[in-house]
Design an enzyme around this catalytic site. Structure first.
Site, mmCIF file in Angstrom:
data_model
loop_
_atom_site.group_PDB
_atom_site.id
_atom_site.type_symbol
_atom_site.label_atom_id
_atom_site.label_comp_id
_atom_site.label_asym_id
_atom_site.label_seq_id
_atom_site.Cartn_x
_atom_site.Cartn_y
_atom_site.Cartn_z
ATOM 1 C CE1 TYR A 7 -8.728 -0.232 9.669
ATOM 2 C CE2 TYR A 7 -9.189 1.184 11.825
ATOM 3 C CZ TYR A 7 -8.391 0.927 10.626
ATOM 4 O OH TYR A 7 -7.265 1.664 10.651
ATOM 5 N N GLY B 239 1.876 4.669 3.533
ATOM 6 C CA GLY B 239 2.945 3.870 3.022
ATOM 7 C C GLY B 239 3.688 4.768 2.042
ATOM 8 N N GLY C 93 0.830 -1.140 -0.075
ATOM 9 C CA GLY C 93 0.008 0.152 0.009
ATOM 10 C C GLY C 93 0.774 1.318 0.043
ATOM 11 C CB ALA C 94 4.301 1.758 -1.193
ATOM 12 C CG ASN C 95 -1.041 3.291 -4.145
ATOM 13 O OD1 ASN C 95 -1.040 2.207 -3.639
ATOM 14 N ND2 ASN C 95 -2.280 3.949 -4.540
ATOM 15 C CB SER D 225 -5.521 1.229 13.995
ATOM 16 O OG SER D 225 -6.215 2.326 14.663
ATOM 17 N N GLY E 25 -1.060 7.810 0.852
ATOM 18 C CA GLY E 25 -1.258 7.872 2.377
ATOM 19 C C GLY E 25 0.107 7.661 3.152
HETATM 20 N N1 LIG Z 1 -5.367 7.122 8.575
HETATM 21 C C1 LIG Z 1 -5.367 6.810 9.839
HETATM 22 O O1 LIG Z 1 -5.929 7.583 10.472
HETATM 23 C C2 LIG Z 1 -5.004 5.710 10.473
HETATM 24 C C3 LIG Z 1 -5.073 5.171 11.775
HETATM 25 C C4 LIG Z 1 -4.807 4.095 12.110
HETATM 26 C C5 LIG Z 1 -4.052 3.110 11.279
HETATM 27 N N2 LIG Z 1 -3.999 3.255 9.989
HETATM 28 C C6 LIG Z 1 -3.541 2.213 9.158
HETATM 29 O O2 LIG Z 1 -2.721 2.793 8.254
HETATM 30 C C7 LIG Z 1 -2.421 1.843 6.854
HETATM 31 C C8 LIG Z 1 -2.142 2.603 5.947
HETATM 32 O O3 LIG Z 1 -3.617 3.393 5.844
HETATM 33 P P1 LIG Z 1 -3.660 5.046 5.164
HETATM 34 O O4 LIG Z 1 -4.311 5.759 6.446
HETATM 35 O O5 LIG Z 1 -2.228 5.366 4.688
HETATM 36 O O6 LIG Z 1 -4.678 4.660 4.110
HETATM 37 P P2 LIG Z 1 -4.975 4.777 2.376
HETATM 38 O O7 LIG Z 1 -4.314 6.221 2.086
HETATM 39 O O8 LIG Z 1 -6.396 4.550 2.142
HETATM 40 O O9 LIG Z 1 -3.827 3.908 1.923
HETATM 41 C C9 LIG Z 1 -4.134 2.563 1.862
HETATM 42 C C10 LIG Z 1 -3.288 1.620 1.096
HETATM 43 O O10 LIG Z 1 -3.661 0.259 0.991
HETATM 44 C C11 LIG Z 1 -4.023 -0.071 -0.340
HETATM 45 N N3 LIG Z 1 -4.911 -1.228 -0.470
HETATM 46 C C12 LIG Z 1 -6.060 -1.342 -0.018
HETATM 47 N N4 LIG Z 1 -6.668 -2.234 -0.423
HETATM 48 C C13 LIG Z 1 -5.587 -2.963 -0.742
HETATM 49 C C14 LIG Z 1 -5.572 -4.322 -1.564
HETATM 50 N N5 LIG Z 1 -6.745 -5.162 -1.658
HETATM 51 N N6 LIG Z 1 -4.560 -4.798 -2.242
HETATM 52 C C15 LIG Z 1 -3.524 -4.027 -2.119
HETATM 53 N N7 LIG Z 1 -3.366 -2.829 -1.575
HETATM 54 C C16 LIG Z 1 -4.307 -2.297 -0.867
HETATM 55 C C17 LIG Z 1 -4.488 1.131 -1.030
HETATM 56 O O11 LIG Z 1 -4.307 1.110 -2.330
HETATM 57 P P3 LIG Z 1 -5.394 1.780 -3.323
HETATM 58 O O12 LIG Z 1 -4.896 3.057 -3.402
HETATM 59 O O13 LIG Z 1 -5.183 1.111 -4.601
HETATM 60 O O14 LIG Z 1 -6.626 1.587 -3.024
HETATM 61 C C18 LIG Z 1 -3.644 2.081 -0.298
HETATM 62 O O15 LIG Z 1 -2.298 2.105 -0.989
HETATM 63 C C19 LIG Z 1 -3.780 1.162 7.085
HETATM 64 O O16 LIG Z 1 -3.318 -0.273 7.749
HETATM 65 C C20 LIG Z 1 -4.509 1.720 8.227
HETATM 66 O O17 LIG Z 1 -5.395 0.934 8.686
HETATM 67 C C21 LIG Z 1 -4.633 4.583 9.473
#
Ligand SMILES: NC(=O)c1ccc[n+]([C@@H]2O[C@H](COP(=O)([O-])OP(=O)(O)OC[C@H]3O[C@@H](n4cnc5c(N)ncnc54)[C@H](OP(=O)(O)O)[C@@H]3O)[C@@H](O)[C@H]2O)c1
Length: 329
Positions: free
Chosen positions: A194, A28, A22-24, A166, A26
């Site tokens: 979740y 990552g 998920g490095a594209n 999280s 957020g």
């Molecule tokens: N944001 C917060 O406040 C928060 C808080 C606590 C924990 N987290 C955790 O942080 C991590 C990163 O989340 P983020 O906040 O950066 O969210 P994000 O911006 O939605 O990024 C999520 C990443 O996961 C990828 N992904 C989703 N479904 C996938 C699949 N089926 N196969 C491969 N990749 C997939 C997405 O790819 P696409 O772009 O293709 O969808 C995107 O690259 C997550 O595990 C999340 O639970 C986030």
């Protein structure tokens, strides 16, 4: 230190290989970019080649900007060593194919960052028949770890697995009998599921660190903070969406760069070498919820995870997970 960030920059040899799921976008995205800027070879494991390639272009541009600003400590290479590999965590076959392709490359693996995730999404069933957050956030990453662990064991000192969990893990119910939601889609408790998926990651890191004790591989989980990313893209329901917009405008949420700091620190900081089995918040070891710390429950989860994924793992990979492989060095 660069002018734009408080991330501790440590030089990383270019032959250190990192996989970041998920490095594209957020969190990552920032983790991948900064690890690459420190010099690592970084594989962006993403489901969309198009989105990953666009992200890689932006990373290269931002690298050029950092260089122009005179950010100290970043690699002197003309460009970042970043690559795309296809990985769709919603498909176990895609996960297996990804691992096979990586194995075929003959590369070492020093950091495996299980970051990709889905948040608060309405009920969706994967092609493998499982609730989507269970599969994407927990089970698919579990398979990747199991399949690539033998490579990490042979990749020299200080190899690290990091799981992006999280603080929401505290909201997840521990009930292995209902790990895979089979109820009515309309009644799906998305926040609870979740939270469950994130609870499993905290528990997995602790259970697995016991099995990796005295090895060259560490495993930790972390909470990035409340981050303004695309994670809440499925949150389209009235009040929740309104609250989210308020949080965003009030500046309560962290930037994705600030949200990435703990992860970057865990993946790269030499002082964390050998530190394993912890849950981290704001770059510090923090106590996760009492359920996650219960060893009996961790072992129950470990055992109950395999019925979902056993057919994708070889006997050798199973033995390796338990530290009992005959082929171990
Ligand atoms: N944001 C917060 O406040 C928060 C808080 C606590 C924990 N987290 C955790 O942080 C991590 C990163 O989340 P983020 O906040 O950066 O969210 P994000 O911006 O939605 O990024 C999520 C990443 O996961 C990828 N992904 C989703 N479904 C996938 C699949 N089926 N196969 C491969 N990749 C997939 C997405 O790819 P696409 O772009 O293709 O969808 C995107 O690259 C997550 O595990 C999340 O639970 C986030």
């Amino acid at each position: 230190m660069g002018s734009s960030t408080s991330i501790p920059i440590v030089p990383i040899a270019s032959d250190r290989v990192f996989i970041i799921t998920g490095a594209n976008t957020g969190i990552g995205y920032e983790i991948a970019k900064w690890c690459a800027m420190m010099g690592a070879t970084v594989i962006l494991a993403c489901r969309s080649e198009d989105r990953a390639k666009k992200a890689m272009e932006t990373m290269q541009e931002e690298f050029t900007t950092e260089k122009a600003k005179g950010t100290k400590g970043i690699t002197e290479s003309p460009s970042l060593a970043i690559e795309f590999m296809k990985l769709d965590l919603a498909s176990f076959q895609s996960v297996v194919d990804f691992c096979e392709e990586f194995k075929k490359s003959g590369r070492q693996l020093h950091v495996l960052f299980c970051n990709a995730g889905l948040g608060f999404c309405p009920y969706k069933k994967s092609g493998d028949g499982l609730e989507m957050m269970l599969q994407v956030n927990y089970l698919s990453h579990f398979i990747i770890i199991a399949k690539l662990l033998s490579i990490m064991r042979r990749s020299g000192p200080d190899c690290r697995i990091v799981l992006t969990s999280s603080s929401f893990h505290k909201k997840g119910t521990f009930d292995v009998a209902t790990m895979n939601y089979t109820g009515n889609a309309a009644n799906f408790p998305d926040r609870n599921y979740y939270g469950r998926s994130k609870l499993y990651q905290v528990m997995q890191a602790i259970a697995m660190s016991r099995r990796l004790k005295d090895s060259n591989v560490t495993i930790n989980s972390m909470h990035p903070g409340f981050v303004d990313s695309e994670l809440f893209r499925d949150l389209d329901r009235g009040i929740a969406r309104c609250c989210f917009c308020c949080f965003r405008t009030c500046g309560v949420m962290k930037s994705t760069l600030n949200g990435a700091t703990t992860g970057i620190d865990l993946a790269t900081n030499p002082k964390h070498a050998g530190v394993s089995g912890h849950y981290w918040v704001d770059c510090k070891i923090t106590t996760p919820c009492s359920t996650s710390r219960d060893e009996q429950k961790q072992e129950m989860l470990w055992k109950e995870t395999f019925p979902f994924i056993r057919k994708y793992l070889t006997d050798e990979e199973m033995a390796d997970l338990e530290g009992k492989s005959k082929n171990r060095l």
